[in-house]
Structures are given as C-alpha cells and as structure tokens.
Design an enzyme around this catalytic site. Structure first.
Site, PDB file in Angstrom:
ATOM      1  N   GLY A  57       0.848  -1.185   0.000  1.00 25.66           N
ATOM      2  CA  GLY A  57       0.000   0.000   0.000  1.00 25.66           C
ATOM      3  C   GLY A  57       0.884   1.236   0.000  1.00 25.66           C
ATOM      4  N   GLN A  62       2.817   9.946   1.338  1.00 28.09           N
ATOM      5  CA  GLN A  62       4.090   9.257   1.527  1.00 28.09           C
ATOM      6  C   GLN A  62       5.093   9.572   0.418  1.00 28.09           C
ATOM      7  OE1 GLN A  62       2.081   5.253   2.336  1.00 28.09           O
ATOM      8  NE2 GLN A  62       4.009   5.126   3.474  1.00 28.09           N
ATOM      9  N   CYS A 102       5.661   0.181   7.797  1.00 31.18           N
ATOM     10  CA  CYS A 102       5.306   1.326   6.965  1.00 31.18           C
ATOM     11  C   CYS A 102       6.524   1.727   6.140  1.00 31.18           C
ATOM     12  CB  CYS A 102       4.857   2.481   7.849  1.00 31.18           C
ATOM     13  SG  CYS A 102       4.414   3.963   6.939  1.00 31.18           S
ATOM     14  N   LEU A 103       6.304   1.976   4.852  1.00 24.23           N
ATOM     15  CA  LEU A 103       7.406   2.383   3.987  1.00 24.23           C
ATOM     16  C   LEU A 103       8.025   3.704   4.435  1.00 24.23           C
ATOM     17  CD1 LEU A 103       5.922   1.448   0.483  1.00 24.23           C
ATOM     18  CD2 LEU A 103       7.505   0.122   1.905  1.00 24.23           C
ATOM     19  N   HIS A 144      -4.677   1.490   7.169  1.00 19.46           N
ATOM     20  CA  HIS A 144      -3.339   2.060   7.310  1.00 19.46           C
ATOM     21  C   HIS A 144      -3.146   3.216   6.327  1.00 19.46           C
ATOM     22  CE1 HIS A 144       1.126   1.613   8.048  1.00 19.46           C
ATOM     23  NE2 HIS A 144       1.136   2.276   6.908  1.00 19.46           N
ATOM     24  N   GLU A 145      -3.503   2.991   5.057  1.00 15.29           N
ATOM     25  CA  GLU A 145      -3.324   4.038   4.042  1.00 15.29           C
ATOM     26  C   GLU A 145      -4.276   5.206   4.276  1.00 15.29           C
ATOM     27  OE1 GLU A 145      -0.621   3.816   2.554  1.00 15.29           O
ATOM     28  OE2 GLU A 145      -0.320   1.690   2.938  1.00 15.29           O
ATOM     29  N   HIS A 148      -2.877   7.594   6.680  1.00 18.97           N
ATOM     30  CA  HIS A 148      -1.889   8.517   6.081  1.00 18.97           C
ATOM     31  C   HIS A 148      -2.571   9.756   5.502  1.00 18.97           C
ATOM     32  CE1 HIS A 148       2.023   6.680   6.406  1.00 18.97           C
ATOM     33  NE2 HIS A 148       1.569   5.516   5.969  1.00 18.97           N
TER      34      HIS A 148
END
Length: 190
Positions: A57, A62, A102-103, A144-145, A148
């Site tokens: 994702g 991000q 998380c990236l 999660h996304e 963000h």
C-alpha cells in the site's frame, strides 16, 4: 509503455506525514489533473514506488503529494493494484491485532489493533464510484493508508510499551532526518 520512475518516499519524522491531505475535486478527476500532477502519471509513479519498495500500500502523502489518494495491492503476483481517490471507510466491524510496518518508517514493526472488516467507498481514477467490502489484510491496508491521508502514522496507534521498544530506531530516523535537513540547508547556502 516504459516503467514509470519511482518517487522518493517521505520518511519519518518529516512533518509532511502529519498533514491532512485534501480531497481531489470532481473537476480535477474529470480533467485528470490535480495541482501540478497528472493523476495517471502520479498513480503510475506511486505504483512503481510501492513495488520497488516491496510495499502493499502507498498513500500520496508518503511521496510528498497532499491528495486523498492511495494504492493497495495485496496480490502475490502484483496484478491487483487498486487506486482509490477520496476514500471513505464505513461499516467497520470486529477487531484484530496484527503486526504492521510502513514504507515511511523503515525498520519499524509493531502490533496494531484494526477493524477486521469494513466497506470502502471512493472513486477510481476515471471518476467511477468504487465500493469494496474488505476483510483481513485488505481491510488493514485500507485503514493504514487511510490514516496517512489524515496525517496519522501507525506508531500513533500503538501503546507506550511498544513505542519504547522501537524508540532506538525512531531516534535513528529522527537523527537521519535532521542530518539531511542540514545538508540541504548547507547546499542551498552555497
């Protein structure tokens, strides 16, 4: 078509990650352009970024873009990417605690409590309404996304003990961020 150029991932503790993203207007969706971004190009570059980083994702904030847009692809063969604009999460049911990463916070993983099921509503890049019933991993990725887009990181959803356990890594990321800021400032002063 050539593979799109990946974008740079914004890393913790960059304050951009805590800003709420703005909705993409119907006119922007119709035009395929939001601000300086072609939506098709942004989505392709986000996809390239997500896959290059081995993520499942990726939200626009991000990659430094303050738009309510995220991608998700939980398929093993990378064939199921979904781009969702202006998402809304409804009918959240049940709860499950699973580990997340998380990236934007490399090297940090923690158990996070999320809803087990939900309904996601939004629009696709062509402006067509989307409605997806999500469970398990897809439900977690959507939540999660979506966080963000509201400037919320998964580490904001964990307990103090878990935060203390990852504190060393968070401090390393904070120090790297400050060092990078100083380098940029020094280069700008030249």
């Amino acid at each position: 078509m050539a593979t799109a150029e990946p974008l740079e991932i914004v890393l913790y503790p960059d304050p951009f990650l805590t800003k709420k993203a703005r909705a993409i207007t119907p006119d922007e969706i119709k035009a395929g352009q939001a601000g300086e971004w072609s939506l098709a190009e942004l989505i392709e570059r986000m996809k390239a970024t997500m896959y290059a980083a081995e993520g499942i994702g990726l939200a626009a904030p991000q990659v430094g873009v303050g738009l309510r847009l995220f991608l998700a692809d939980i398929s093993k063969d990378r064939s199921g990417v979904q781009a969702i604009l202006n998402p809304a999460l409804t009918e959240l049911r049940g709860s499950v605690i699973e580990e997340e990463g998380c990236l934007s916070i490399p090297g940090v993983r923690a158990k996070v409590k999320r809803s087990a099921e939900l309904k996601l509503k939004g629009v696709d890049p062509q402006g067509k309404p989307i409605e997806i019933e999500a469970t398990d991993l897809l439900s977690r990725v959507f939540q999660h996304e979506y966080d963000h887009l509201d400037g919320v990181l998964f580490i904001n959803r964990i307990g103090m003990t878990a935060r203390l356990m990852m504190r060393k890594r968070l401090v390393e990321l904070e120090e790297d961020y400050e060092l990078k800021k100083k380098k940029v400032k020094a280069q700008a002063a030249r």
